[in-house]
Design a protein around this motif. Structure first.
Motif, mmCIF file in Angstrom:
data_model
loop_
_atom_site.group_PDB
_atom_site.id
_atom_site.type_symbol
_atom_site.label_atom_id
_atom_site.label_comp_id
_atom_site.label_asym_id
_atom_site.label_seq_id
_atom_site.Cartn_x
_atom_site.Cartn_y
_atom_site.Cartn_z
ATOM 1 N N ASP A 188 0.868 -1.183 0.000
ATOM 2 C CA ASP A 188 0.000 0.000 0.000
ATOM 3 C C ASP A 188 0.899 1.226 0.000
ATOM 4 O O ASP A 188 1.536 1.532 1.004
ATOM 5 C CB ASP A 188 -0.911 -0.010 1.219
ATOM 6 C CG ASP A 188 -1.853 1.189 1.271
ATOM 7 O OD1 ASP A 188 -1.750 2.069 0.384
ATOM 8 O OD2 ASP A 188 -2.681 1.257 2.199
ATOM 9 N N SER A 189 0.959 1.911 -1.106
ATOM 10 C CA SER A 189 1.834 3.083 -1.224
ATOM 11 C C SER A 189 1.107 4.386 -0.914
ATOM 12 O O SER A 189 1.687 5.461 -1.043
ATOM 13 C CB SER A 189 2.429 3.154 -2.633
ATOM 14 O OG SER A 189 1.394 3.244 -3.606
ATOM 15 N N SER A 190 -0.147 4.297 -0.468
ATOM 16 C CA SER A 190 -0.908 5.515 -0.185
ATOM 17 C C SER A 190 -0.873 5.896 1.285
ATOM 18 O O SER A 190 -1.242 7.016 1.646
ATOM 19 C CB SER A 190 -2.369 5.335 -0.617
ATOM 20 O OG SER A 190 -3.004 4.312 0.143
ATOM 21 N N HIS A 191 -0.441 4.986 2.148
ATOM 22 C CA HIS A 191 -0.428 5.261 3.584
ATOM 23 C C HIS A 191 0.746 6.177 3.929
ATOM 24 O O HIS A 191 1.812 6.087 3.310
ATOM 25 C CB HIS A 191 -0.310 3.950 4.358
ATOM 26 C CG HIS A 191 -0.596 4.082 5.821
ATOM 27 N ND1 HIS A 191 0.342 4.504 6.734
ATOM 28 C CD2 HIS A 191 -1.732 3.855 6.531
ATOM 29 C CE1 HIS A 191 -0.194 4.535 7.931
ATOM 30 N NE2 HIS A 191 -1.454 4.137 7.847
ATOM 31 N N PRO A 192 0.595 7.067 4.914
ATOM 32 C CA PRO A 192 1.706 7.953 5.296
ATOM 33 C C PRO A 192 2.983 7.217 5.696
ATOM 34 O O PRO A 192 4.070 7.790 5.620
ATOM 35 C CB PRO A 192 1.127 8.727 6.491
ATOM 36 C CG PRO A 192 -0.343 8.735 6.256
ATOM 37 C CD PRO A 192 -0.655 7.405 5.632
ATOM 38 N N THR A 202 4.197 4.586 4.150
ATOM 39 C CA THR A 202 4.823 3.920 3.003
ATOM 40 C C THR A 202 4.817 4.747 1.724
ATOM 41 O O THR A 202 5.394 4.326 0.728
ATOM 42 C CB THR A 202 4.103 2.586 2.699
ATOM 43 O OG1 THR A 202 2.685 2.798 2.664
ATOM 44 C CG2 THR A 202 4.416 1.541 3.762
ATOM 45 N N ARG A 203 4.222 5.906 1.740
ATOM 46 C CA ARG A 203 4.095 6.639 0.486
ATOM 47 C C ARG A 203 5.417 7.240 0.011
ATOM 48 O O ARG A 203 5.508 7.724 -1.117
ATOM 49 C CB ARG A 203 3.038 7.732 0.603
ATOM 50 C CG ARG A 203 3.341 8.822 1.596
ATOM 51 C CD ARG A 203 2.132 9.715 1.762
ATOM 52 N NE ARG A 203 2.355 10.787 2.731
ATOM 53 C CZ ARG A 203 1.366 11.473 3.295
ATOM 54 N NH1 ARG A 203 0.118 11.192 2.989
ATOM 55 N NH2 ARG A 203 1.628 12.426 4.160
ATOM 56 N N LEU A 225 0.974 -3.365 5.090
ATOM 57 C CA LEU A 225 1.709 -2.345 4.344
ATOM 58 C C LEU A 225 2.953 -2.921 3.690
ATOM 59 O O LEU A 225 3.251 -2.598 2.533
ATOM 60 C CB LEU A 225 2.120 -1.206 5.287
ATOM 61 C CG LEU A 225 0.994 -0.368 5.884
ATOM 62 C CD1 LEU A 225 1.542 0.548 6.969
ATOM 63 C CD2 LEU A 225 0.294 0.436 4.802
ATOM 64 N N TRP A 258 0.127 9.346 11.507
ATOM 65 C CA TRP A 258 -1.186 8.804 11.134
ATOM 66 C C TRP A 258 -1.953 8.347 12.377
ATOM 67 O O TRP A 258 -3.127 8.634 12.531
ATOM 68 C CB TRP A 258 -1.012 7.644 10.155
ATOM 69 C CG TRP A 258 -2.293 6.925 9.887
ATOM 70 C CD1 TRP A 258 -3.281 7.292 9.018
ATOM 71 C CD2 TRP A 258 -2.755 5.713 10.524
ATOM 72 N NE1 TRP A 258 -4.316 6.394 9.073
ATOM 73 C CE2 TRP A 258 -4.019 5.419 9.994
ATOM 74 C CE3 TRP A 258 -2.199 4.861 11.478
ATOM 75 C CZ2 TRP A 258 -4.751 4.298 10.379
ATOM 76 C CZ3 TRP A 258 -2.925 3.751 11.887
ATOM 77 C CH2 TRP A 258 -4.181 3.484 11.332
ATOM 78 N N GLU A 296 -2.105 12.934 10.106
ATOM 79 C CA GLU A 296 -2.133 12.677 8.656
ATOM 80 C C GLU A 296 -3.242 11.692 8.365
ATOM 81 O O GLU A 296 -3.544 10.815 9.181
ATOM 82 C CB GLU A 296 -0.787 12.106 8.179
ATOM 83 C CG GLU A 296 0.369 13.070 8.344
ATOM 84 C CD GLU A 296 1.415 12.865 7.266
ATOM 85 O OE1 GLU A 296 1.054 12.470 6.145
ATOM 86 O OE2 GLU A 296 2.590 13.108 7.561
ATOM 87 N N GLN A 297 -3.813 11.826 7.190
ATOM 88 C CA GLN A 297 -4.903 10.932 6.784
ATOM 89 C C GLN A 297 -4.371 9.859 5.841
ATOM 90 O O GLN A 297 -3.426 10.061 5.133
ATOM 91 C CB GLN A 297 -6.021 11.739 6.104
ATOM 92 C CG GLN A 297 -6.620 12.793 6.976
ATOM 93 C CD GLN A 297 -7.275 12.222 8.229
ATOM 94 O OE1 GLN A 297 -7.979 11.209 8.142
ATOM 95 N NE2 GLN A 297 -7.034 12.827 9.366
#
Length: 290
Positions: free
Chosen positions: A166-170, A172-173, A222, A284, A289-290
């Protein structure tokens, strides 16, 4: 307009302006008030040599990331020296999040352990690093919250390639599709301990029975080990096996983040990608952070 009317309107205008100024100042103060994170490093089984570095680095990350960190140097205490009676619902209420790099069945009553879970359920953030999943084998609800329990290590001092699921999470992005990195990674118990087979489904270091089986149904993974791209020769893992290393989940109104990183002092001190990964997870969990 006579003088009295003018003065009356002027007074009303000044009072209104002062009220609005006060409300604005209050709003600004509330906006600038930092979230507070409690970081526990008590070790009832094994005190990792990275614990002092972890407390220092997380404190520094808080200065960068907009939150205050309270550390207690719990790792300095032997298991028989620990007094954790201060961990109560009232004590936890002064914080917005709890971080744990702990292990073992810490000397807390079930009421204290439940106070931790209630704190998270009511909206507190939770961050677990590395050995946090070796904590409270004697209280299964904790394992339900964090996602599972440690069964054994994958290995040390070898570069493993992690899939970024998951590259959208704070947390892992900042990564690409994969992450080659060195640390000690974990395997998690996927079966429950049973008295009929007492040597099965226990952790491989201390023989503690595993009361909650890890399941992807409970968490949002993640990072996981890519066994095809990693050198797994001689390691207790199988090609094509599933070995998650970081995840998030919601627990009531709270947010839970876990990462298996943190064994080596070098990871804390020099791996800036790990620091960014951890900072994203902390922010997060605190709702920054969202």
């Amino acid at each position: 307009m006579n003088v009295q009317s003018f003065l009356a309107r002027l007074v009303v205008g000044l009072i209104t302006a002062l009220i609005l100024l006060g409300l604005s100042s209050l709003t600004l103060a509330q906006t600038e008030q930092k979230k507070k994170l409690l970081f526990l490093t008590y070790a009832a089984l094994y005190a990792h040599p990275s614990l002092a570095d972890a407390e220092r680095v997380v404190t520094e990350l808080g200065e960068q990331g907009g939150f205050e960190v309270t550390t207690l140097q719990g790792y300095r205490l032997a298991a028989d020296e620990m007094d954790l009676s201060f961990i109560t619902a009232d004590y936890l209420a002064q914080f917005d999040g709890l971080m744990m790099f702990t292990n073992g069945n810490l000397p807390m009553s079930n009421a204290q352990k439940q106070a931790i879970l209630d704190f998270i359920d009511n909206g507190g953030g939770f961050v677990g690093t590395h050995a946090a999943v070796l904590t409270f084998y004697d209280y299964a609800p904790f394992g339900e919250m964090i996602g599972g329990y440690f069964k054994g290590a994958v290995g040390q001092d070898r570069v493993m390639v992690l899939n970024v699921e998951d590259s959208s999470h704070p947390a892992t992005r900042m990564l690409g599709p994969s992450w080659p990195v060195m640390d000690e990674f974990y395997r998690f118990g996927t079966g429950l301990w049973n008295a009929d087979s007492p040597e099965e489904n226990v952790d491989e270091l201390f023989g503690l029975p595993i009361p909650v089986a890890f399941s992807r149904d409970r968490v949002n993974v993640l990072l996981s080990i890519n066994t095809e791209l990693s050198d797994i020769e001689g390691l207790p893992v199988q090609a094509g096996g599933d070995y998650p290393q970081s995840w998030w989940r919601e627990y009531g109104d709270g947010k839970v983040f876990y990462t298996s990183f943190g064994h080596q002092p070098d990871t804390w001190n020099y791996n800036q990608v790990f620091q960014a990964h951890l900072l994203g997870g902390i922010r997060w969990s605190l709702g920054l952070e969202q």
